[in-house]
Enzyme design. Sequence first.
Site, PDB file in Angstrom:
ATOM      1  N   LYS A 168       0.824  -1.190   0.116  1.00  0.00           N
ATOM      2  CA  LYS A 168      -0.103  -0.013   0.163  1.00  0.00           C
ATOM      3  C   LYS A 168       0.875   1.370  -0.056  1.00  0.00           C
ATOM      4  O   LYS A 168       2.015   1.388   0.492  1.00  0.00           O
ATOM      5  CB  LYS A 168      -0.915  -0.019   1.155  1.00  0.00           C
ATOM      6  CG  LYS A 168      -1.900  -1.254   1.328  1.00  0.00           C
ATOM      7  CD  LYS A 168      -2.774  -0.855   0.129  1.00  0.00           C
ATOM      8  CE  LYS A 168      -4.158  -2.194   0.217  1.00  0.00           C
ATOM      9  NZ  LYS A 168      -4.922  -2.212  -0.857  1.00  0.00           N
ATOM     10  N   ASP A 216      -0.408   0.087  -4.446  1.00  0.00           N
ATOM     11  CA  ASP A 216      -1.606   0.502  -4.433  1.00  0.00           C
ATOM     12  C   ASP A 216      -2.000   1.579  -3.697  1.00  0.00           C
ATOM     13  O   ASP A 216      -1.775   1.676  -2.616  1.00  0.00           O
ATOM     14  CB  ASP A 216      -2.404  -0.894  -3.977  1.00  0.00           C
ATOM     15  CG  ASP A 216      -3.992  -0.695  -4.214  1.00  0.00           C
ATOM     16  OD1 ASP A 216      -4.336   0.284  -4.674  1.00  0.00           O
ATOM     17  OD2 ASP A 216      -4.513  -1.727  -3.675  1.00  0.00           O
ATOM     18  N   GLU A 242      -1.515   0.910  -8.793  1.00  0.00           N
ATOM     19  CA  GLU A 242      -2.857   0.563  -8.784  1.00  0.00           C
ATOM     20  C   GLU A 242      -3.662   1.752  -8.076  1.00  0.00           C
ATOM     21  O   GLU A 242      -3.281   2.212  -7.253  1.00  0.00           O
ATOM     22  CB  GLU A 242      -3.211  -0.755  -7.805  1.00  0.00           C
ATOM     23  CG  GLU A 242      -4.566  -1.196  -7.714  1.00  0.00           C
ATOM     24  CD  GLU A 242      -4.563  -2.636  -7.018  1.00  0.00           C
ATOM     25  OE1 GLU A 242      -3.852  -3.429  -7.297  1.00  0.00           O
ATOM     26  OE2 GLU A 242      -5.680  -2.725  -6.361  1.00  0.00           O
ATOM     27  N   GLU A 268     -11.174  -1.478  -8.848  1.00  0.00           N
ATOM     28  CA  GLU A 268     -11.949  -2.405  -8.083  1.00  0.00           C
ATOM     29  C   GLU A 268     -13.121  -1.602  -7.434  1.00  0.00           C
ATOM     30  O   GLU A 268     -14.182  -2.266  -7.348  1.00  0.00           O
ATOM     31  CB  GLU A 268     -11.142  -2.956  -7.041  1.00  0.00           C
ATOM     32  CG  GLU A 268     -10.829  -1.765  -5.997  1.00  0.00           C
ATOM     33  CD  GLU A 268      -9.677  -2.191  -4.955  1.00  0.00           C
ATOM     34  OE1 GLU A 268      -8.518  -2.812  -5.468  1.00  0.00           O
ATOM     35  OE2 GLU A 268      -9.711  -1.809  -3.846  1.00  0.00           O
ATOM     36  N   ASP A 292     -13.757  -6.681  -9.207  1.00  0.00           N
ATOM     37  CA  ASP A 292     -14.092  -7.625  -8.311  1.00  0.00           C
ATOM     38  C   ASP A 292     -15.137  -8.807  -8.752  1.00  0.00           C
ATOM     39  O   ASP A 292     -16.339  -8.120  -8.776  1.00  0.00           O
ATOM     40  CB  ASP A 292     -14.129  -7.063  -6.924  1.00  0.00           C
ATOM     41  CG  ASP A 292     -14.198  -8.068  -5.715  1.00  0.00           C
ATOM     42  OD1 ASP A 292     -14.815  -8.840  -5.692  1.00  0.00           O
ATOM     43  OD2 ASP A 292     -13.538  -7.734  -4.748  1.00  0.00           O
ATOM     44  N   HIS A 319      -9.648  -7.960  -8.508  1.00  0.00           N
ATOM     45  CA  HIS A 319      -9.434  -7.504  -7.195  1.00  0.00           C
ATOM     46  C   HIS A 319      -9.938  -8.879  -6.366  1.00  0.00           C
ATOM     47  O   HIS A 319     -11.159  -8.945  -6.657  1.00  0.00           O
ATOM     48  CB  HIS A 319     -10.251  -6.147  -6.805  1.00  0.00           C
ATOM     49  CG  HIS A 319     -10.189  -5.957  -5.401  1.00  0.00           C
ATOM     50  ND1 HIS A 319     -11.448  -6.109  -4.657  1.00  0.00           N
ATOM     51  CD2 HIS A 319      -9.446  -5.440  -4.506  1.00  0.00           C
ATOM     52  CE1 HIS A 319     -11.309  -5.706  -3.508  1.00  0.00           C
ATOM     53  NE2 HIS A 319      -9.769  -5.266  -3.397  1.00  0.00           N
ATOM     54  N   GLU A 354      -9.325 -20.037   4.773  1.00  0.00           N
ATOM     55  CA  GLU A 354      -9.087 -21.324   5.220  1.00  0.00           C
ATOM     56  C   GLU A 354     -10.044 -22.320   5.679  1.00  0.00           C
ATOM     57  O   GLU A 354     -10.585 -23.235   5.297  1.00  0.00           O
ATOM     58  CB  GLU A 354      -7.574 -21.435   5.607  1.00  0.00           C
ATOM     59  CG  GLU A 354      -6.708 -20.980   4.530  1.00  0.00           C
ATOM     60  CD  GLU A 354      -5.011 -21.641   4.922  1.00  0.00           C
ATOM     61  OE1 GLU A 354      -4.985 -21.590   5.916  1.00  0.00           O
ATOM     62  OE2 GLU A 354      -4.442 -21.666   3.828  1.00  0.00           O
TER      63      GLU A 354
HETATM   64 MG    MG Z   1      -6.517  -2.470  -4.597  1.00  0.00          MG
END
Ligand code: MG
Length: 392
Positions: A168, A216, A242, A268, A292, A319, A354
Amino acid sequence: MQIRDVRTISVEYTLPRPVFDANYTMASKPALLVEVETDTGLLGLGEAAHFGGPLVSTATVIEQELRPHLLGQDPREIERLWELMHRRAYKHARGGIVIAAISGVDIALWDLRGKLAGMPLWRLLGGYRRRVPAYATGGFYAEGKGVRELADEMRAYCRHGFGAVKLKVGRNSGIEGSPLRAMADRGVCEVSLAEDLARVRAVREAIGPDVRLMVDANGAWDVPTAVRMGRLLEELDVYWFEEPVWPDDLAGSAEVASKVAIPIAGYETCSYGIVSFRDYIAARAVHFVQPDVAWAGGLTETLKIAHLAQAANLPLAPHIHGSAVAVAAAVHLLGAVRNGSMAEMVFPAHPLMEDLVREPLVVDGAGEIDLGERPGLGIELDPDAVKRYRVG
Ligand code: MG
């Protein structure tokens, strides 16, 4: 065959500590699951994005706005049901919550379709590749997390086998139009532009020259800042840049794309399906197309976006930021189309990626995901885990 029920399941996992991107705080990972049940007892599983608001808002749209139109319908007629949902709801909203809700139902319908066909969705939707490369998405801001911790984090992704990592940038309120100016947590984990640049440089040094590095900005920069920072990032061999600017600033993104020699990825947050992406692609405002699946209209719409991108000679890099269900939907799409780039994977996976399902998709030591041959999305909810993380 008829749809007997459409219902939602809200789940949430609380993070050990909050993390921040350019303008957002994440203290937990919520997810809104959708189940579509047929009169034969078959279940389709989907997930609707919730970004920007509480799960209950989107759940209400699914259960009270879309469900009545779907009951009694044939679940195999996905294209028609998509149109039915969209035409019924478009006066209410043409993007955002409504299209996220449609996305969740659509993914569940495709899961059903795959189960009926006895075929995994990556084969049913196109059948391009069973193994999909993944990149590790991380590099968030967090309290007490310095440049050294950030570099260690990104290096650990490479050690696991990832050949690409993303961090980020953009948490700087000192620039014009910064979304942080309106936020209550303004000041928390903020950095200067110079510090952001140092963060990216430290990560490049930590991972070496051969690993792909993406940044991003989550739409936080204005055009002059994005151009200035983008040009400084060029020497760090950044693979994509991004959401450099606010998603409504299409012309601004095109300007950045024309002035910076790093491919632009996005958006996104363009949550009005193919219409948003048509405009971004036509304006050459992005080089990596990033819908997305759980937000931009489900597999029905993002498959079309993928084909639109292909016609413009652009790769698709969806995304991905949901539970195991949204992950599976997006990675199956990447296995279906010929212009698929990499799968975005939060790593290490949190429990909703998970534990929530049996046989979740995981990234192996080669940095890839094997989609397998199980029908549909290839996953089933684990009822004990659902109980553990259920909210609302
Ligand atoms: Mg992003």
